[in-house]
Design an enzyme around this catalytic site. Structure first.
Site, PDB file in Angstrom:
ATOM      1  CG  PHE A 149      -0.231   0.479   2.488  1.00 60.34           C
ATOM      2  CD1 PHE A 149      -0.135   1.836   2.794  1.00 60.34           C
ATOM      3  CD2 PHE A 149       0.376  -0.417   3.363  1.00 60.34           C
ATOM      4  CE1 PHE A 149       0.532   2.271   3.933  1.00 60.34           C
ATOM      5  CE2 PHE A 149       1.044   0.010   4.492  1.00 60.34           C
ATOM      6  CZ  PHE A 149       1.114   1.355   4.779  1.00 60.34           C
ATOM      7  CE  LYS A 173      -2.978  -8.456  -4.575  1.00 63.17           C
ATOM      8  NZ  LYS A 173      -3.380  -7.495  -3.498  1.00 63.17           N
ATOM      9  CD  GLU A 176      -5.570  -6.206   0.062  1.00 61.15           C
ATOM     10  OE1 GLU A 176      -4.549  -5.909  -0.605  1.00 61.15           O
ATOM     11  OE2 GLU A 176      -5.658  -7.237   0.736  1.00 61.15           O
ATOM     12  NE  ARG A 177      -3.910  -2.702   4.096  1.00 59.78           N
ATOM     13  CZ  ARG A 177      -2.736  -3.098   4.535  1.00 59.78           C
ATOM     14  NH1 ARG A 177      -1.742  -2.242   4.621  1.00 59.78           N
ATOM     15  NH2 ARG A 177      -2.545  -4.334   4.904  1.00 59.78           N
ATOM     16  CB  SER A 226       4.860  -7.535   5.564  1.00 60.02           C
ATOM     17  OG  SER A 226       3.930  -8.498   5.132  1.00 60.02           O
ATOM     18  CB  CYS A 281      10.409  -0.263   2.529  1.00 58.24           C
ATOM     19  SG  CYS A 281      11.047   0.409   1.010  1.00 58.24           S
ATOM     20  CD  GLU A 383       8.555  -2.735   8.152  1.00 55.39           C
ATOM     21  OE1 GLU A 383       7.840  -3.726   7.939  1.00 55.39           O
ATOM     22  OE2 GLU A 383       9.129  -2.102   7.246  1.00 55.39           O
TER      23      GLU A 383
END
Ligand code: NAD
Length: 498
Positions: A149, A173, A176-177, A226, A281, A383
């Protein structure tokens, strides 16, 4: 309620699975849309479309493929405000920061405009008697990308630009957020001249991801997200005979040596620790001052700056940072801050109760600073992915160096110093993929490659740069003899150049 579907065969299509997920406005907590979650059949239909379109695209000469990207870059620049605002409305980060997200993707599109040169292959004339040897770089066929996201513009472009430039068709893909921007990018690729079916966006969750990982027609999978999911995607893709590169989480340290320019270091920490609410990240989440005196000076200068961070919705063009992405993320971050207090770290700036007038239901977390953090603590190991910076005090350089080296993650690290010897020693010895010397977020530019070490990356080829051309192509090596009067007997021993 607005429903966000997929982009298949060159156009938007509605989802048919009957399953959806809520898309929030993180500043208000309101559900602003529902995104379709693809079924296995919908994913397979997208792949069938891609498969039908790919051979013609692969046969299109590389200059023509490059021209699509020249045009696409133009369109991205023309639509920059619209794209950044769309991105921010679902992600929550400031519009200026979203422009950075789009531009870092655009720069990889600029890089792949050089595809005629980048994918040229190799040729050796006279490798043997009347023998020429040459290596081709051919597309893998259909590539897939599964993205997080936090960079809904940059990371999809890091994947689909080199893949498509190399002659592949692509299934994206997205997270979805924040699914709207990737669909808009696909529309612009069509406007730039990309044939239908070459770039498909399939929204979804684990069902769509697993369908990608088991699809017999998909040859290569790129993943960013993640670490537990990166590990799973890498293993499953490999088991299904696919090439995979999977990039995971991070805990990036910044070492501050006693001779560092403290104002420069503090400003760097502010941007790298709190920009995008820490949801990068390559965010710096651990500051390691060397020596007590350095630590005291650092904390003293950081505190007022963190306390005066301007936090606001993406519509506030003066905000330094926005909310975090979802209620779940908000609760997880708050839980980790409480855990840090329980573990005995000193919460010097407490942003837990931050509330923004008029946005009381938004997912805002105020900037937090922990001092006296130690390597055994959960807040050091995990994290946090929020606006929380931990100070770990090191007695000397060797102790500071050992911290990132022993950490599970190995994405990025920085050292701030005026001492060239120390900086050189650090860059040479540290077991981390991307190093900054007086640079806090050392994200390599498009023509170098991006990737971490240890639990931050699975697979051996990085994103963008020449690695990406290798990842999205297969090498084929041809040995050709055109005999001109060469005669001989059958040879039964292994041919060599002895
Ligand atoms: P995430 O792992 O939750 O999701 C990433 C993708 O995986 C999404 O598309 C999601 O739909 C899919 N997914 C989620 N759960 C899945 C499951 N059980 N099975 C299959 N697929 C699943 O990550 P996120 O929260 O979207 O992004 C944040 C994470 O990404 C952070 O850990 C961050 O460090 C990392 N990240 C890493 C890099 C890098 O280059 N190393 C870059 C950006 C973000």
């Amino acid at each position: 309620m607005r429903e966000i579907g997929h982009f298949i065969g060159g156009k938007k299509v509605a989802g048919t699975s009957g399953r959806t997920s809520d898309v929030f406005n993180p500043a208000t907590g309101e559900v602003q849309a529902k995104v379709a979650l693809a079924s296995v059949e919908e994913l397979r239909a997208a792949v069938a479309n891609a498969k039908a379109a790919q051979p013609k695209w692969a046969a299109t000469n590389p200059q023509r493929r490059a021209r699509v990207f020249f045009k696409f870059v133009d369109l991205l620049n023309q639509h920059m405000d619209e794209l950044a605002t769309l991105l921010s409305s679902e992600h929550g980060k400031t519009v200026e920061d979203s422009k950075g997200d789009v531009i870092r993707g655009l720069e990889v599109c600029e890089f792949v405009c050089g595809i005629p040169h980048l994918a040229k292959g190799e040729f050796t004339e006279g490798a043997g008697p009347a023998i020429d040897m040459y290596s081709l770089r051919q597309p893998v066929g259909i590539g897939a990308g599964i993205t997080p996201f936090n960079f809904p513009g940059m990371i999809p472009m890091w994947m689909f630009a080199p893949a498509i430039a190399c002659g592949n068709a692509f299934i994206l893909k997205p997270s979805e957020r924040d699914p709207s921007l990737p669909i808009r990018l696909a529309e612009l690729m069509i406007e730039a001249g990309l044939p239908a079916g070459i770039l498909n966006v399939v929204n979804g969750d684990k069902t769509a991801v697993d369908a990608i990982l088991t699809d017999p027609d998909i040859g290569a999978v790129s993943f960013v997200g993640s670490t537990p999911i990166a590990r799973y995607v890498y293993g499953t893709a490999a088991m299904n005979g696919k090439r995979a590169q999977c990039f995971g989480g991070a805990k990036n340290h910044m070492i501050i040596m006693p001779d560092a320019d403290m104002d420069q270091a503090v400003n760097a920490l502010m941007g790298a620790g709190y920009g995008s609410a820490g949801e990068r990240c390559m965010a710096v989440s651990v500051a390691v001052p060397v020596g007590e005196e350095t630590a005291n000076r650092l904390v003293e200068k950081l505190v007022p700056k963190i306390e005066s961070l301007r936090i606001g919705p993406y519509t506030d063009d003066k905000a330094d940072m926005g909310p975090v992405v979802t209620k779940d993320a908000y609760n997880r971050i708050q839980g980790l801050i409480n855990k840090g207090i329980e573990e005995g770290a000193k919460l010097v700036v407490d942003g837990r109760d931050f509330k923004l007038q008029g946005y009381e239901n938004g997912y805002f977390v105020g900037g937090c600073l922990f001092d006296n953090v130690t390597p055994e603590m959960e807040i050091y190991k995990t994290e946090i992915f929020g606006p929380v910076l931990s100070v770990v005090r090191a007695h000397n350089y060797e102790e500071a160096l050992s911290l990132p080296m022993k950490h599970e993650y190995g994405n990025g690290v920085a050292i701030f110093t005026r001492d060239g010897d120390a900086a050189r020693d650090f860059a040479s010895r540290v077991n981390i993929g991307m190093i900054g010397i007086n640079v806090p977020i050392p994200v390599p530019l498009a023509y170098h490659s991006f990737g971490g070490w240890k639990a931050s990356s699975f697979g051996d080829l990085n994103q963008h740069g020449t690695d990406s051309i290798k990842f999205w192509t297969r090498t084929k090596t041809i040995t050709a003899r055109w005999p001109s009067g060469i005669k001989g007997d059958a040879e039964f021993v292994m041919p060599t150049m002895k």
